[in-house]
Design an enzyme around this catalytic site. Structure first.
Site, short mmCIF file in Angstrom:
data_model
loop_
_atom_site.label_atom_id
_atom_site.label_comp_id
_atom_site.label_asym_id
_atom_site.label_seq_id
_atom_site.Cartn_x
_atom_site.Cartn_y
_atom_site.Cartn_z
N ARG A 17 0.83 -1.22 0.00
CA ARG A 17 0.00 0.00 0.00
C ARG A 17 0.86 1.27 0.00
NH1 ARG A 17 -2.72 -3.82 -0.57
NH2 ARG A 17 -4.69 -4.33 0.46
N SER A 70 -10.82 0.49 3.47
CA SER A 70 -10.05 0.33 4.71
C SER A 70 -9.57 1.69 5.20
CB SER A 70 -8.84 -0.56 4.48
OG SER A 70 -9.26 -1.79 3.97
N GLU A 82 -5.01 4.91 6.01
CA GLU A 82 -4.73 4.57 4.61
C GLU A 82 -5.14 5.70 3.66
OE1 GLU A 82 -5.32 0.48 2.94
OE2 GLU A 82 -6.54 1.58 1.50
#
Ligand code: FAD
Ligand code: NAP
Length: 338
Positions: free
Chosen positions: A164, A236, A331
């Site tokens: 990520r 998320s 995130e």
């Protein structure tokens, strides 16, 4: 000349449906508009918000700069041995690209089906799901260097893709506007079924084809992830933390049932489990809350603000820190009003 509009409402352009207005706003339909739009921003010292599908950002108040809404369209295919290089404009919809590649018999993106957003945003956090990530089939990224004022092409090896993460979140943050992404896709389909939830769908059955794998991922996602059109969310909210082995050993002695996965630089823990253990799953605070089926997904029920959502995230992170000595990282990127 593309003249930016003023005071544009961004509520419908972010999947959390957070209320925010942009001082200036322009839609980018072709990269030729970029020099004049960037000059417009530079003359007025406006910060830039590069907006794709708005599914991975948190608008915390009005944006006093220029929002560039990426609407670049188009695809080019060039054949290579065993497959093709597919170059896709940054404003194309990610999920539609996955479906289109399936129709062409070009493989590699199946497990990444139904991820919201645009193609141009995919390299930013090296999107990943069900055991596959963009890095597995990224060939190169083309874009506009805001520092050098010209177009550049970066091979995948220069994008520092990690879990990520990518160079676009670090040294090229706010310095590179992605206009096109090129994928290296294969004619032959090789299923990636290592992810347990996916493996169990095909348990004991012969090797599935690409359509079956894409459908299975789509159905798994639909069974537990809220559709932002119904329940505004940004997927998320926290990254899964990676901790060192000694820290993990301490935690496991206190919580023998803690789930974990090996990671290159330590042990990865599912953030959803940590949040759930702190009693937050399904909790609601005012206009915002935590989804009842997936503790990593924060929901905006309407009438709330970015500040309210971030206060909830901070309360969750505080509990996780005091119980597990782990600092959760957001995130989505936060854009604070200024
Ligand atoms: P935006 O939200 O518009 O932008 C995100 C960031 O990228 C911003 O900082 C923006 O400035 C920057 N950016 C966008 N486009 C460009 C560009 N062309 N050039 C430079 N910078 C740019 N993510 C996963 O990895 N895996 C998942 O499985 C997943 N599932 C999700 C499920 C749901 C229901 C939701 C709501 C989100 C999910 N996400 C997932 C997160 C999100 O969809 C991805 O990160 C997606 O790539 C974001 O695309 P976007 O176009 O909406 O980006
Ligand atoms: P899940 O199956 O409930 O698993 C929870 C977490 O455990 C996942 O985040 C996943 O990490 C990790 N995990 C599970 N099995 C793993 C394995 N064999 N090896 C390494 N890690 C493993 O997850 P979920 O919420 O339903 O999501 C399913 C997939 O979609 C995940 O890959 C998730 O990342 C992705 N997704 C992402 C977003 C987003 O916004 N980023 C939103 C929804 C779904 P990973 O995240 O590293 O895979």
């Amino acid at each position: 000349m593309t003249t930016p509009r003023e005071q544009v409402d961004l509520t419908a352009l972010n999947t959390l449906a957070l209320p925010a207005r942009s001082r200036y706003f322009a839609r980018l339909d072709h990269s030729g508009q970029l020099p004049e739009l960037l000059a417009f921003a530079a003359e007025r010292e406006l910060p830039l918000l590069v907006l794709g599908g708005g599914s991975n950002l948190i608008l915390n108040g009005d944006w006093s700069g220029l929002t560039l809404h990426i609407a670049l369209r188009g695809k080019r295919v060039s054949r290579i041995e065993g497959g093709a290089l597919v170059s896709v404009a940054a404003g194309e919809n990610w999920h539609e690209l996955v479906r289109w590649c399936l129709e062409q018999g070009l493989h590699g993106l199946e497990n990444l089906t139904l991820i919201p957003g645009t193609v141009g945003a995919a390299p930013i956090q090296n999107i990943g799901a069900y055991g596959v990530e963009l890095a597995d089939c990224l060939h190169s990224v083309r874009g506009w260097s805001l520092e050098q004022g010209c177009e550049l092409e970066l091979p995948a090896s220069a994008c520092a893709l990690a879990y990520r993460d990518s160079i676009f979140k670090h040294s090229l943050r706010d310095r590179f506007l992605i206009t096109e992404v090129t994928f290296k896709l294969r004619d032959v389909f090789t299923p990636v079924l290592a992810y347990p939830a996916l493996a169990s769908v095909f348990d004991g059955r012969s090797a599935p084809d690409a359509l079956a794998v894409e459908r299975a991922v789509r159905e798994l996602r639909q069974s537990k992830l809220p559709d932002p059109a119904q329940l505004p969310n940004a997927g998320s909210f926290f990254k899964n933390p990676v901790i060192d082995v000694a820290h993990f050993a301490r935690l496991r002695s206190l919580h023998p049932q803690i789930p974990s996965f090996d990671a290159p630089d330590g042990v990865k823990l599912p953030a959803a489990w940590l949040v759930d253990q702190c009693g937050w799953k399904g909790a609601r605070r005012g206009h915002v809350g935590v989804h009842a089926l997936q503790a990593l997904v924060l929901i905006h029920y309407g009438g709330g603000s970015g500040g309210e959502l971030l206060a909830l995230a901070e309360a969750i992170a505080r509990d996780v820190r005091s119980r597990f000595d782990i600092t959760l990282e957001l995130e989505p990127r936060v854009y604070a009003g200024r």
